[in-house]
Design a protein around this motif. Structure first.
Motif, PDB file in Angstrom:
ATOM      1  N   LEU A   1       0.824  -1.198   0.000  1.00 18.18           N
ATOM      2  CA  LEU A   1       0.000   0.000   0.000  1.00 18.18           C
ATOM      3  C   LEU A   1       0.861   1.252   0.000  1.00 18.18           C
ATOM      4  N   ALA A   2       0.427   2.253  -0.733  1.00 18.12           N
ATOM      5  CA  ALA A   2       1.088   3.556  -0.674  1.00 18.12           C
ATOM      6  C   ALA A   2      -0.022   4.596  -0.662  1.00 18.12           C
ATOM      7  N   ILE A   3      -0.136   5.323   0.453  1.00 18.96           N
ATOM      8  CA  ILE A   3      -1.195   6.316   0.577  1.00 18.96           C
ATOM      9  C   ILE A   3      -0.618   7.582   1.164  1.00 18.96           C
TER      10      ILE A   3
ATOM     11  N   SER B   1       6.477   4.885   8.040  1.00 22.55           N
ATOM     12  CA  SER B   1       6.360   3.521   7.535  1.00 22.55           C
ATOM     13  C   SER B   1       5.725   2.687   8.647  1.00 22.55           C
ATOM     14  N   ILE B   2       4.545   2.145   8.365  1.00 24.71           N
ATOM     15  CA  ILE B   2       3.789   1.376   9.362  1.00 24.71           C
ATOM     16  C   ILE B   2       3.636  -0.046   8.849  1.00 24.71           C
ATOM     17  N   VAL B   3       3.975  -1.041   9.666  1.00 18.47           N
ATOM     18  CA  VAL B   3       3.775  -2.441   9.315  1.00 18.47           C
ATOM     19  C   VAL B   3       2.505  -2.901  10.022  1.00 18.47           C
TER      20      VAL B   3
ATOM     21  N   GLU C   1       3.053  -3.262   4.539  1.00 21.54           N
ATOM     22  CA  GLU C   1       3.710  -2.018   4.896  1.00 21.54           C
ATOM     23  C   GLU C   1       2.959  -0.875   4.236  1.00 21.54           C
ATOM     24  N   VAL C   2       2.596   0.101   5.044  1.00 25.75           N
ATOM     25  CA  VAL C   2       1.906   1.289   4.557  1.00 25.75           C
ATOM     26  C   VAL C   2       2.867   2.463   4.721  1.00 25.75           C
ATOM     27  N   THR C   3       3.127   3.177   3.628  1.00 23.64           N
ATOM     28  CA  THR C   3       4.022   4.324   3.657  1.00 23.64           C
ATOM     29  C   THR C   3       3.193   5.584   3.474  1.00 23.64           C
ATOM     30  N   LEU C   4       3.373   6.529   4.389  1.00 26.33           N
ATOM     31  CA  LEU C   4       2.602   7.767   4.358  1.00 26.33           C
ATOM     32  C   LEU C   4       3.550   8.949   4.407  1.00 26.33           C
TER      33      LEU C   4
END
Length: 200
Positions: A12-14, A178-180, A189-192
């Motif tokens: 995911l990339a948001i 960076s949140i796992v 992994e979500v990168t914000l």
């Protein structure tokens, strides 16, 4: 980030501004095999999968969430903000390792994942003892309006799961959260990118 970072799958990339608007979060999904699961021998890959499964199971059996662990650590020093947090299920008692920023120091806390109690004392490291890049990242954290706790809420919603770790990363000159997230039996992994974060 802990070893969970190397197990992650970039799915995911948001953008963090989604936190501020009512529109649904848009995500770009890519699928690939996690780096940690690439191995020279099949036996090593299986051992990695089993280690990930054990860590996820211990995380799921914990009664304290990552958000609660951050709040507990931040409450130790009025005005502190979390810079990095990770679940550690490898010790005899599962814990969260939380680093907070307060008064030009990084404070390290270990929070029992079952009771929420502080394990051992807390340790502080002056920012002056960090390398230039770390100091720059932490200065940026202090300058932006959004916090890691905001990013955790967005990531959990976007990945439909519960965060197991999170922190600041700098990629291609951009400072991101960076949140796992544990979602089903997978790690995502979500990168914000926080609004106001500047290129280096």
């Amino acid at each position: 980030m802990t070893t969970a970072k190397r197990w992650t799958l970039h799915l995911l990339a948001i953008a963090l501004p989604a936190l501020l608007i009512a529109a649904p979060v848009q995500a770009v999904v890519t699928a690939s095999t996690p780096t940690a699961l690439h191995s020279d021998t099949e036996g090593d890959a299986e051992a990695d999968r089993q280690a990930v499964s054990r860590e996820i199971e211990r995380f799921r059996s914990s009664s304290i969430t990552i958000s609660q662990a951050m709040a507990i650590a931040e409450a130790r020093h009025a005005g502190a903000t979390t810079a990095d947090v990770s679940f550690d299920g490898g010790s005899s008692v599962p814990v969260y390792r939380v680093k907070t920023l307060h008064n030009d120091r990084i404070w390290r806390h270990t929070i029992n994942a079952s009771t929420g109690e502080l394990v051992g004392g807390e340790a502080a490291l002056p920012l002056a003892e960090l390398d230039r890049e770390d100091r720059s990242n932490l200065a940026a954290l202090g300058a932006i309006r959004h916090r890691l706790s905001d990013a955790v809420r967005v990531a959990e919603r976007a990945a439909a799961g519960k965060a197991i770790s999170g922190g600041l990363v700098r990629e291609r000159g951009r400072l991101n959260f960076s949140i796992v997230v544990v979602s089903g039996d997978d790690l995502k992994e979500v990168t914000l990118e926080p609004p106001g974060a500047k290129r280096k």
